[in-house]
Design an enzyme around this catalytic site. Structure first.
Site: not given
Ligand code: MV4
Length: 448
Positions: A116, A235, A287, A291
């Site tokens: 990442k 998630h 991210e 795929r």
């Molecule tokens: C975050 C965030 C808030 N701020 N990054 C969760 C999955 C991963 N792909 C990244 N995630 C998050 N990153 C920052 N800087 C909140 C989440 C997150 C989230 C993101 C997408 C969909 C659902 C989520 C549920 C909780 C937290």
């Protein structure tokens, strides 16, 4: 073009890939565990090979068995679907070494995006907007506290080897930061065998919006617009829409073109998804998934592009069949994931489907590998099928979703269909007014 494709997956996505191969006149090989001998993907493939016992690590994740299946059948390419080996750079490399084509990006691109910190550095270099945060790894609590004060709390600690939400910790002050760094490192070491962590500004109420991209590895790439996947629980996405309801066509072109240009520079090959958090009208890269995604059909519906067909074409060395000017967006699509789970507690509910009647009619697509009398085994994910509905407007799409959910019957096991009956009546859902926390708040505070 390939003569024979081996599909290293099961369930609805194995059928989705089989269908694309059949339309291209390519012979198909299914692989399956002993738990999946009666599965639909085995019946519909031209040939099948049993690759091991039920646990995925012994079958669908067993690289030597899958290689042996390629040898036995003479398959010249492998489509990994999603999950399982789809983002395993070593698998992609081993196949290439055996002169078998991996239908997906190069192992190099899988590797870059799997780490990442490297993914984020690459995004910055390519001009993709990212969440403010550390440039690299945070080794000590002192270092992290210093940077957190510069960024401003709240801050989130993420595992470099993580992704998909695993190994994250939020810190709201120096004390919490010191604890978050140490526990995140310990947990990351245990979960991924890698204790590297980094920090970002924590966005409090974002939406999850992603851009579908497709490249041919020769410097041609297009974007296929936005999807909003904010409705998630732990998630796991539950409901996905294309286009994202809150992004204007101009903004879609702007962020989409940034992503497509980045993929051209990378000479990216195959399908990819660039994930963003979206807050106050701004996109922040988090991210990239290298795929095909579960929710790809909503994009197919509004663009008319067959993403699996394009994946196979570009993997075989052909150039992308479309340029950006050929990509148009029409109407609105929503996908809901019908899982074999209790609709309130989400505990898995495998077992025999006594009666099955999928929804149909105008604007409805069902991607599923189940049938009446089929027994869902307890070993794999609980996805029964995906219901994808289309409307000329979001309102029409919601009306069709209401109608299609009413029509859908899966008897004998518990499913998440009743959850969708409730969600389509919620004013926030109807208004498109939700963020990444909406569903968990709703499920926590409201009892059906
Ligand atoms: C975050 C965030 C808030 N701020 N990054 C969760 C999955 C991963 N792909 C990244 N995630 C998050 N990153 C920052 N800087 C909140 C989440 C997150 C989230 C993101 C997408 C969909 C659902 C989520 C549920 C909780 C937290």
């Amino acid at each position: 073009m390939f003569q024979k494709v081996l599909i290293a997956n099961r369930g609805e996505i194995a059928l989705r890939i089989l269908r694309a191969c059949k339309e291209l006149g390519i012979a198909t090989v299914a692989v399956h565990s002993t738990a999946d001998s009666n599965a639909m993907h085995v019946r519909l493939a031209d040939e099948s090979v049993c690759i091991g016992p039920p646990p995925a690590k012994d079958s669908y994740l067993n690289i030597p068995s899958i290689l042996a299946a390629c040898e036995i059948t003479g398959a010249d390419a492998v489509h990994p679907g999603y999950g399982f080996l789809s983002e395993n750079a070593r698998f992609a490399r081993i196949l290439t070494e055996h002169k078998i084509t991996f239908i997906g990006p190069s192992s190099h691109h899988i590797e870059i995006m799997g780490d990442k910190i490297t993914a984020k550095k690459t995004a910055v270099e390519l001009g993709i907007p990212v969440v403010p945060g550390s440039d690299g790894e945070m080794k000590t609590p002192e270092e992290a506290i210093k940077l957190a004060n510069a960024i401003g709390y709240p801050v989130i600690v993420k595992a470099t080897a993580g992704g998909g939400g695993r190994g994250m910790k939020v810190a709201r002050n120096d004390e919490e930061m010191a604890i978050a760094i140490s526990t995140a490192r310990t947990e990351a070491k245990a979960a991924f065998g890698n204790d590297s962590v980094y920090i970002e500004k924590y966005l409090q109420r974002p939406r999850h919006i992603e851009i579908q991209v497709m490249g041919d590895g020769k410097g041609n790439a297009v974007h296929l617009g936005t999807r909003d996947c904010s409705l998630q629980r732990r998630h796991q996405k539950v409901w996905e829409e294309a286009s994202a309801p809150t992004v204007s066509p101009d903004q879609r072109s702007e962020i989409g073109e940034i992503c497509a240009a980045a993929m051209r520079k990378l000479q990216y090959s195959g399908a990819g998804t660039i994930e963003f958090l979206y807050e106050d009208g701004e996109f922040y890269f988090i991210e990239m998934n290298t795929r095909l995604q579960v929710e790809h059909p909503v994009t197919e519906r509004i663009t008319g592009v067959d993403l699996v067909y394009e994946q196979i074409r570009v993997a075989s060395g052909e150039t992308l069949s479309l340029a950006q000017k050929d990509v148009t967006f029409t109407g609105h699509a929503i996908e809901v994931r019908i899982n074999a789970e209790d609709p309130q507690t989400f505990t898995p509910s495998p077992g025999k489907i006594s009666f099955y009647h999928p929804a149909g009619g105008v604007g409805v697509r069902v991607d599923s590998a189940v049938y009446g009398g089929y027994t869902i085994p307890p070993y794999y994910d609980s996805l029964i099928g995906k219901l994808i509905v289309y409307g000329r407007t979001r309102e029409e799409c919601l009306q069709r979703l209401r109608r299609a959910v009413d029509e859908f019957v899966v008897d004998g096991i518990k499913t998440t269909l009743p959850l969708f009956q409730r969600l389509i009546k919620e004013p926030d859902i109807i208004a498109g007014n939700y963020d990444i926390h909406w569903l968990e708040k709703y499920l926590g505070t409201k009892k059906g």
